[in-house]
Design an enzyme around this catalytic site. Structure first.
Site: not given
Length: 306
Positions: A87, A152, A156
């Protein structure tokens, strides 16, 4: 105790909500946080709720620390955890041109290389038992790239691709690799993003105007989902006898991915640029919003290369 699950980045946000939810559901939770202080606070939160979990401090970008911590986890669990929830994540919300190489590497180290390293550490034990689960928490940004958030989104997207490969490589061995894709949630990442955006651009005044108005919007957290939404999706992924390849957490994530896939690029680009204050017609509005918020002026020093 139930099956053992390691949760990284459990000091706040989705990681904290997930660790507490899994402990409440009967799993043997081993939660990691970046510092000893954060790990101790997490243990105290669990104790307040009458929950039991184990905590460990772990700097995910330190390969030696990861090996040492997961060797200890293997001893505690008799060969390694049944599942791991990757996470932990960081964000650098600025225009691609404004992000330094050092900051870009850190985003990729935490968001991509660390989950891959952890997969290498836990897969041998999972294969030997013939079962296990690796849950990688990505983002709708892994499918829908947004302006001012390129690194980012790139990280991802890379994690999503690696998870797809892991799923196919290990399915016959009893190991499930699963994606959980949240939308915007009220987590510390939003506050970190707002802080980063407060700094002026070094390359473009329009970027500065957009940064500061976007920072104001990010701090209006009432519209965002609770981290519990993502934690519930992670629990479903762990409980399902035959887990899906991907669980989208929250209505915003589902709608964003669907609209980005169905609408023409010219329309989705226009919408995203408008939201980020990058469309020419919105620059004046963004300037006024920044002024109303009492933010500093928008003039910035010009970049010098020499």
């Amino acid at each position: 105790m139930g099956r053992s699950v390691v949760v990284t980045g459990a000091g706040s946000g989705i990681g904290l909500a997930t660790a507490l939810r899994l402990a409440g559901a009967g799993y043997e939770v081993i939660a990691t946080a970046r510092s000893t202080e954060k790990a101790e606070k997490l243990a105290a939160r669990a104790e307040e709720r009458g929950l039991h979990l184990q905590t460990l401090a772990l700097e995910l970008t330190d390969a030696d620390a990861c090996h040492a911590v997961f060797a200890e986890i293997a001893e505690r669990t008799g060969g390694g955890p049944w599942a791991v929830v990757n996470n932990a994540g960081v964000v650098t919300p600025r225009a691609v041109e404004d992000v330094t190489e050092a900051d870009a590497r850190r985003v990729m180290d935490v968001n991509v290389h660390a989950p891959a390293r952890i997969a290498r550490l836990v897969l041998p034990g999972m294969r030997s038992r013939g079962e296990g689960r690796i849950v990688n928490v990505t983002s709708m940004g892994g499918r829908v790239s947004l302006p001012l958030n390129g690194w980012y989104c790139a990280s991802k997207s890379a994690l999503r691709a690696l998870t797809d490969a892991l799923r196919m490589e290990n399915a016959a061995l009893g190991v499930h690799a699963i994606l959980v894709e949240p939308g915007f949630h009220t987590t510390a990442l939003l506050e970190h993003a707002a802080e980063a955006l407060h700094e002026p651009s070094t390359v473009c005044e329009q970027f500065t105007a957009s940064y500061r108005a976007t920072a104001v919007a990010l701090r209006s957290t009432s519209r965002y989902a609770s981290p519990d939404v993502a934690a519930a999706a992670i629990l479903r992924a762990l409980r399902a006898p035959r887990p899906k390849a991907c669980y989208r957490a929250g209505t915003a994530a589902r709608l964003s991915v669907a609209s980005n896939a169905l609408l023409p690029t010219v329309m989705t680009d226009r919408t995203k640029k408008s939201l980020a204050g990058l469309a020419p017609s919105h620059l004046g509005l963004r300037r006024r919003l920044a002024g109303m918020a009492g933010l500093p002026g928008l003039s910035v020093p010009q970049r010098t290369d020499g």
